[in-house]
Motif scaffolding. Structure first.
Motif, short mmCIF file in Angstrom:
data_model
loop_
_atom_site.label_atom_id
_atom_site.label_comp_id
_atom_site.label_asym_id
_atom_site.label_seq_id
_atom_site.Cartn_x
_atom_site.Cartn_y
_atom_site.Cartn_z
N ASN A 145 1.57 -1.17 -0.25
CA ASN A 145 -0.15 0.43 0.31
C ASN A 145 1.05 1.62 -0.20
N ASN B 169 -8.11 -4.20 8.09
CA ASN B 169 -9.24 -4.65 7.28
C ASN B 169 -10.01 -5.40 8.77
N CYS C 21 -5.35 -3.31 4.99
CA CYS C 21 -5.73 -2.88 3.58
C CYS C 21 -5.07 -2.04 2.35
N GLU D 175 -8.95 0.36 -0.63
CA GLU D 175 -9.65 -0.35 0.62
C GLU D 175 -10.48 0.87 1.59
N PRO E 117 -10.76 1.13 5.70
CA PRO E 117 -9.84 0.59 6.61
C PRO E 117 -11.53 0.50 7.93
#
Length: 424
Positions: free
Chosen positions: A72, A98, A121, A125, A127
């Motif tokens: 990420n 996540n 994540c 995405e 969190p």
């Protein structure tokens, strides 16, 4: 343009979180000077970590940091303009977790030194929780705190619990002053040194995969039938009247049929309930009850959480309640705080404290202009078609529907006239 977007996000980012008043004031006075942040490249991040290691011990290795950034690229942010203070760079590093990662963190099954990246994540995405990996701000703490706001506003615009650890003497004092509390207050299995900061709506319940699969054991729903209401009344009678000797007319106070009740069941057995009443610009939570044999469960948390989410969906931004003095800490998990300057008061021979909480706004709240069918669906079940949705498939007419209940009055009159003439 980018700077203007950051300023708007900064306000939103802090207003959804339960930061202390001191931090709110500190960052509000500096909104016009919000610090610029940008994601660091892997090379920049490793160079910044090398500088930080001169001042701090126990930081993650380069290979762990590089792997996380590759997973990420948004998790490592430099604070300040490009090239500014390259000898002592300020930066924020965080891990957006996540659902599985959030549960693992509060159950001592997530390592910040060697994070399991399947629990982290990716950049696109949203969190469930954010773990502040490291804040390095030599001489630039205030700008760095201000830089945290736009990140929160962008990564978690509706609020998201923050977790961290005070690994130095300075941060062990700083984080509590910011509003962080011991995570164990909300999550009994959390590590002793883990600190948490809740959204204004309170700490959420995290569940692992096994618990999520078995979550059908605990259900919470709006009480819509008389049978549901009787279950709520039975729970409250067992809790308040049988255990606490509360008189009938004090427990059943005449407000039950102007409120929304939430019924909690465990394996189909009525186990808990809570009542919500609505006022002009706030909601009042009351009559939370869980039968004594179910008090080791998470039902009380689920009941309050479901009630909060329900009220947020209806557009309420403020909640109010009365808590026994010994239960204030429980309500604090959900963002409730004692109202300053208000004295304790007593009813039913119990001392109570007035509490209030700010509820984070939700983008899918019910307002004039939404699909009109949503506003005529069963309470709390707004996202599924209801009986009146299904009725729309029938042909529409103006005025009341006609049912076939025999000849109309006009037809009867005509028949009567015809038979009278025939008889003459």
């Amino acid at each position: 343009m980018y700077q203007a977007n950051i300023q708007a996000a900064a306000i939103n980012g802090f207003h959804t979180m339960a930061f202390s008043e001191r931090v709110q004031r500190l960052c509000a006075t500096g909104v016009e000077r919000v610090s610029v942040t940008r994601p660091a490249s892997s090379e920049e991040a490793l160079a910044a970590l090398a500088v930080a290691r001169i001042h701090l011990g126990g930081l993650v290795s380069d290979d762990v940091a590089a792997a996380a950034i590759a997973h990420n690229p948004d998790i490592f942010h430099l604070v300040g303009e490009r090239g500014e203070r390259a000898d002592r760079p300020a930066f924020l590093a965080y891990l957006p977790l996540n659902r599985r990662g959030a549960w693992a963190l509060v159950n001592q099954q997530f390592s910040g030194m060697r994070p399991d990246l399947t629990m982290v994540c990716r950049a696109d995405e949203r969190p469930h929780a954010i773990y502040i990996w490291l804040i390095f701000a030599p001489g630039t703490l205030t700008p760095t705190l201000r830089a945290l706001a736009p990140l929160l506003g962008r990564v978690a615009p509706e609020g998201c619990p923050l977790f961290t650890r005070g690994v130095t003497g300075h941060t062990s004092r700083l984080f509590p002053a910011m509003g962080f509390v011991e995570a164990r207050a909300a999550y009994p299995n959390a590590a002793a040194d883990l600190l948490g900061l809740s959204p204004r709506s309170g700490f959420p319940v995290f569940e692992n995969d096994a618990v999520a699969r078995a979550a059908g054991a605990i259900t919470v729903r709006v009480a819509r039938t008389m049978e549901d209401m009787l279950k709520c009344f039975t729970i409250r009678s067992a809790t308040y009247m049988a255990e606490q000797d509360c008189p009938f007319d004090e427990e059943f106070d005449g407000n039950d049929f102007c409120a929304t009740h939430f019924l909690g069941e465990i394996d189909g057995e009525p186990a808990g309930c809570i009542r919500v009443r609505y006022f002009a610009d706030f909601v009042k939570f009351e009559r939370l009850a869980v039968r004594h044999e179910f008090r080791n469960s998470r039902l009380s948390f689920r009941l309050v959480r479901e009630a909060i989410d329900h009220c947020r969906r209806k557009g309420y931004l403020k909640a109010y309640g009365h808590s026994r003095s010994d239960l204030v800490r429980f309500w604090g998990i959900f963002g409730f705080r004692a109202i300053a300057g208000r004295p304790h008061f007593t009813f039913s021979e119990v001392e109570y404290v007035e509490l209030e909480a700010s509820l984070a706004a939700t983008q899918d709240r019910l307002v004039i202009g939404v699909d009109p069918y949503m506003l005529i669906r069963p309470e709390g079940d707004w996202d599924r078609p209801g009986p009146l949705d299904r009725s729309s498939s029938r042909p529409a007419s103006i005025g009341p529907r006609r049912r076939n209940h025999g000849p109309s009055i006009e037809r009867k009159a005509q028949d009567l006239t015809s038979s009278s003439l025939a008889s003459v």
